[in-house]
Design a protein around this motif. Sequence first.
Motif, short mmCIF file in Angstrom:
data_model
loop_
_atom_site.label_atom_id
_atom_site.label_comp_id
_atom_site.label_asym_id
_atom_site.label_seq_id
_atom_site.Cartn_x
_atom_site.Cartn_y
_atom_site.Cartn_z
N ARG A 114 0.84 -1.21 0.00
CA ARG A 114 0.00 0.00 0.00
C ARG A 114 0.87 1.26 0.00
NH1 ARG A 114 -5.42 -0.58 1.11
NH2 ARG A 114 -5.50 1.56 1.87
N PRO A 115 0.59 2.22 -0.88
CA PRO A 115 1.44 3.41 -1.01
C PRO A 115 1.63 4.18 0.30
CG PRO A 115 -0.07 3.26 -2.86
CD PRO A 115 -0.48 2.20 -1.89
N GLU A 116 0.53 4.37 1.06
CA GLU A 116 0.68 5.14 2.30
C GLU A 116 1.56 4.43 3.31
OE1 GLU A 116 -3.52 3.25 2.39
OE2 GLU A 116 -2.10 4.09 0.94
N TYR A 117 1.49 3.07 3.31
CA TYR A 117 2.36 2.30 4.20
C TYR A 117 3.82 2.47 3.78
CZ TYR A 117 4.79 -1.76 6.12
OH TYR A 117 5.70 -2.57 6.75
N LEU A 118 4.07 2.37 2.48
CA LEU A 118 5.45 2.51 1.99
C LEU A 118 6.02 3.89 2.30
CD1 LEU A 118 5.10 0.73 -1.47
CD2 LEU A 118 6.20 -0.16 0.60
N ARG A 119 5.21 4.93 2.09
CA ARG A 119 5.69 6.28 2.37
C ARG A 119 6.05 6.44 3.84
NH1 ARG A 119 1.75 7.68 -1.58
NH2 ARG A 119 0.13 7.85 0.01
N LYS A 120 5.16 5.95 4.71
CA LYS A 120 5.42 6.08 6.14
C LYS A 120 6.61 5.26 6.56
CE LYS A 120 3.15 5.68 10.63
NZ LYS A 120 1.90 5.32 11.35
N LYS A 121 6.70 4.02 6.06
CA LYS A 121 7.80 3.13 6.43
C LYS A 121 9.15 3.73 6.06
CE LYS A 121 8.03 -0.66 7.64
NZ LYS A 121 8.33 -1.27 8.96
N PHE A 122 9.29 4.19 4.81
CA PHE A 122 10.57 4.71 4.37
C PHE A 122 10.88 6.07 5.00
CE2 PHE A 122 10.17 1.36 1.27
CZ PHE A 122 11.49 0.98 1.06
N ALA A 123 9.85 6.85 5.30
CA ALA A 123 10.09 8.12 5.99
C ALA A 123 10.68 7.87 7.38
CB ALA A 123 8.79 8.91 6.10
N LEU A 124 10.15 6.87 8.09
CA LEU A 124 10.67 6.55 9.42
C LEU A 124 12.08 5.99 9.33
CD1 LEU A 124 7.53 4.93 11.12
CD2 LEU A 124 8.57 7.13 11.68
N LEU A 125 12.33 5.13 8.35
CA LEU A 125 13.67 4.58 8.19
C LEU A 125 14.69 5.69 7.90
CD1 LEU A 125 12.87 1.40 6.05
CD2 LEU A 125 13.42 1.49 8.49
#
Length: 409
Positions: free
Chosen positions: A343-354
């Motif tokens: 899911r795009p929103e999950y990917l954006r949040k995941k990589f932002a946190l990383l």
Amino acid sequence: MLPTELLMFRIKAGLFEPRRLKPTTNNLKLAETLIAVFGAHVGKRRADLDDELRDLEAGRSDYRVVRGLAHLLSQRGEFEAGGGLAPAAVREKVFALAQDGPPSRHRTNTVLEQAARALSTESPLHPHDVAAALYADLPDQQTLIAFEPLEPLDLIQRWDLAQAQGALYRAFQLVITARRNEPARYKQLLKYLKFFGLMVTVEGDANYGFTLTLDGPTSLFSSNTRYGLAMAKFLPALLHVTKWDLSAALKPRRDLAWVDPKDDEWSFQLTSEDGYVSHYKAPEEHDSALESGFAERFAKLETSWQLEREVDLVPVPGGVILPDFRLVHGERSVLVEIVGYWRPEYLRKKFALLKKSGRTDLIVCVSERLNLEKAGVDPGEFGDRMVWFKGVLNPKDVLALAERTAVTT
């Protein structure tokens, strides 16, 4: 949990010590009796149940224990207005009919008969049915329609935990020292922190342990206990973490005559060795087939690297992340995060946190099925610390990158 008036504790040198029940024969018998009472009252009014509970506690010095156990059992029952009539609709009809004449016993019977005829649908109603439905939605008139029993020992353990949770109603700060733990325990901890809206600051590392400080905005530190209640609900999740210490700062209760008025703060101390039992479901060992498959394939390799699951809490501004694995070789280590969700929103949040973590000892494994560019993620930000995989993640590819990126701890 228990209401404040059913909490039993003492204060000793500023330390809050909740009451605990020993699983003695008498206490187990009491728990068994109460469970049987609730079971016998399925299909009966709450008022009838309350009457029997009052008879049971009459003359007992431990009546507050009885009330506390009964309160916990009531939370496992389902109460609703009895019968097939909606009490609000019955009241509206009866009160409208009653306005047509002066009150009297004869008039009451007439009104109930008229209401029974007016409210009848498929089958005729009796005036007694109407009278019974008038206030059937009041708490003491509701019917216990279902009850999920506990074993006596489980009820005593639930009472003990509820007393400890009650200590946190007035907590304004919670400090947890969590040492190396079994897999998946930290992840469940973070899930419940987020679920209950608790803010956490994390310090430390996987070798020496983490310190989690939970507090909240000053606006919540008033006379209400909303934040303390959230901490109390969080406690059963903490019990699944295998090695920890807890220290809570509590606001003293001023409504108790025996409380020292000079007390500015109480302290509540708890550890994983205190024997409290959680009723929250234990976490699964792996979150996904990707993780479990990777661990199984890694176990078959002949390598001096060791794979540890979910042992690192990585602070990031405004939160914390928990990488899936940690690879260790002597004093060298590297973190591993597997990204397989699309899911795009999950990917954006995941990589932002990383990215916010600032960690250079972090390998990111990404499925080729994921379109990072479409999700607004620039994979180039992680340089050569990414492993792309198709279908399954090959642990040899991760080890090869680990040899280049691992840092000395």
